[in-house]
Design a protein around this motif. Sequence first.
Motif, PDB file in Angstrom:
ATOM      1  N   ASN A   1     -17.642 -26.416  10.670  1.00 23.93           N
ATOM      2  CA  ASN A   1     -17.593 -27.999  11.388  1.00 23.93           C
ATOM      3  C   ASN A   1     -16.395 -28.936  11.723  1.00 23.93           C
ATOM      4  OD1 ASN A   1     -20.420 -27.593  11.550  1.00 23.93           O
ATOM      5  ND2 ASN A   1     -20.805 -29.260   9.399  1.00 23.93           N
ATOM      6  N   GLU A   2     -15.287 -28.783  10.444  1.00 24.97           N
ATOM      7  CA  GLU A   2     -13.893 -30.122  10.932  1.00 24.97           C
ATOM      8  C   GLU A   2     -13.436 -28.824  11.819  1.00 24.97           C
ATOM      9  OE1 GLU A   2     -12.395 -31.863   8.457  1.00 24.97           O
ATOM     10  OE2 GLU A   2     -14.562 -32.471   7.647  1.00 24.97           O
TER      11      GLU A   2
ATOM     12  N   THR B   1     -14.860 -27.096  14.628  1.00 24.30           N
ATOM     13  CA  THR B   1     -15.092 -28.239  15.576  1.00 24.30           C
ATOM     14  C   THR B   1     -14.857 -29.571  16.295  1.00 24.30           C
ATOM     15  OG1 THR B   1     -17.445 -26.713  15.313  1.00 24.30           O
ATOM     16  CG2 THR B   1     -17.723 -28.447  16.613  1.00 24.30           C
ATOM     17  N   GLN B   2     -14.654 -30.068  15.525  1.00 23.65           N
ATOM     18  CA  GLN B   2     -14.124 -31.101  14.809  1.00 23.65           C
ATOM     19  C   GLN B   2     -13.113 -31.556  15.719  1.00 23.65           C
ATOM     20  OE1 GLN B   2     -14.424 -34.080  11.744  1.00 23.65           O
ATOM     21  NE2 GLN B   2     -14.194 -35.826  12.714  1.00 23.65           N
ATOM     22  N   ILE B   3     -12.123 -30.462  15.462  1.00 25.81           N
ATOM     23  CA  ILE B   3     -10.538 -30.770  15.822  1.00 25.81           C
ATOM     24  C   ILE B   3     -10.780 -30.093  16.962  1.00 25.81           C
ATOM     25  CG2 ILE B   3      -8.694 -29.214  15.911  1.00 25.81           C
ATOM     26  CD1 ILE B   3      -9.562 -30.059  12.462  1.00 25.81           C
TER      27      ILE B   3
ATOM     28  N   LYS C   1     -13.274 -30.453  19.689  1.00 32.88           N
ATOM     29  CA  LYS C   1     -13.818 -31.938  20.235  1.00 32.88           C
ATOM     30  C   LYS C   1     -12.446 -32.269  20.556  1.00 32.88           C
ATOM     31  CE  LYS C   1     -18.318 -31.785  19.542  1.00 32.88           C
ATOM     32  NZ  LYS C   1     -19.774 -32.159  18.897  1.00 32.88           N
ATOM     33  N   LEU C   2     -11.378 -32.622  19.504  1.00 29.76           N
ATOM     34  CA  LEU C   2     -10.578 -33.727  19.802  1.00 29.76           C
ATOM     35  C   LEU C   2      -9.515 -33.626  20.345  1.00 29.76           C
ATOM     36  CD1 LEU C   2     -10.779 -35.393  16.026  1.00 29.76           C
ATOM     37  CD2 LEU C   2     -11.684 -36.635  18.636  1.00 29.76           C
TER      38      LEU C   2
END
Length: 87
Positions: free
Chosen positions: A37-38, A40-42, A44-45
């Motif tokens: 999840n981390e 994926t979030q990075i 996306k950013l």
Amino acid sequence: MTTNARRYKATINGKQYVIVGPGSDERMAAVTQIVNNELTQIKKLSPKISAEDAAILVAFNAVSDKLKMCEELSKEHSATQSGNQVS
């Protein structure tokens, strides 16, 4: 390897790893999910970030969170100790 170490197959960022350490399969699965999840979030950013740089940021964030938690526990322990002193 310690006697209570276990082997767990994790897929992180699409790559298979064998993690050796203590903890249940449920815990290892939860950690794997959080790492993914981390990542994926990075991504996306910062869509152009390399997998290596994203992994370093995940590790940095994890250590930062751990340090913050240790500082908070230390403050709580100090407050508890000062509250238990006899005058």
